[in-house]
Write an enzyme that holds these catalytic residues in place. Sequence first.
Site, short mmCIF file in Angstrom:
data_model
loop_
_atom_site.label_atom_id
_atom_site.label_comp_id
_atom_site.label_asym_id
_atom_site.label_seq_id
_atom_site.Cartn_x
_atom_site.Cartn_y
_atom_site.Cartn_z
N CYS A 52 69.20 -16.19 2.17
CA CYS A 52 68.53 -14.89 2.30
C CYS A 52 67.02 -14.98 2.06
CB CYS A 52 69.23 -13.90 1.39
SG CYS A 52 69.12 -12.23 2.01
N HIS B 103 75.05 -14.57 1.52
CA HIS B 103 75.03 -15.12 0.15
C HIS B 103 76.32 -15.86 -0.22
CE1 HIS B 103 71.35 -13.08 -1.24
NE2 HIS B 103 71.71 -12.15 -0.38
N GLU C 72 76.74 -17.89 -2.40
CA GLU C 72 76.78 -18.08 -3.86
C GLU C 72 77.50 -16.96 -4.59
OE1 GLU C 72 74.14 -17.39 -2.06
OE2 GLU C 72 72.87 -15.91 -3.05
#
Length: 196
Positions: free
Chosen positions: A83, A174, A176
């Site tokens: 991002c 994302h 993560e």
Amino acid sequence: MTDTKQLTIGVLAIQGDYEAHARALQAAGAKTVEVRKPEQLDGLDGLAMPGGESTTMLKFLERDEFFETLQKFLKTTPCFATCAGVILLAKRVLHPEQASLGLLDATVERNAYGRQIDSTILMQQTKLEGGPLEMVFIRAPRITHVDKGVEVLAERDGFPVLVRQGNILAATFHPEISPDTRVQKLFLEMVRAAKK
Ligand code: GLN
């Protein structure tokens, strides 16, 4: 023989969701180190650049020649960007234009999917093995163009959302913050290959 030595991955910890990156990389088997100063890049096997606010990160990077040191470091060391991290890495940034490290041969349009309220979670096919991948988009940029040499690993509505170019792995979503660590594992494979 597989290399079992644990890799040390720095996580750019200026602002944004760097803790989530560290947790996910640890879950994928790496050791992580938070990076807030240029000298902390020394000796790292790879670097993760998190999501957050690219303008805020840029301001911070203007100090102590962090920007120049990072640019030089990433010419030889693998990087995983998500991002805002992708915005920092891209060659061209639009909407509005802003400075960037210029290492990923792509054009990126900031906040292209609308406002915070338009953030969304999708299950999408990718070129990774193991079926559809959860993708969390938060005020995501859109990669509107990639040059030759950038491999597109996943798309959303015909635009790349996961790309690889040499030692760079970049996602406009994302990974993560999803439990699936396939993207991190791919990055760690790239880091291992770069060390050989
Ligand atoms: N909109 C942010 C930017 O322009 C990126 C959002 C994110 O990283 N989740 O930097």
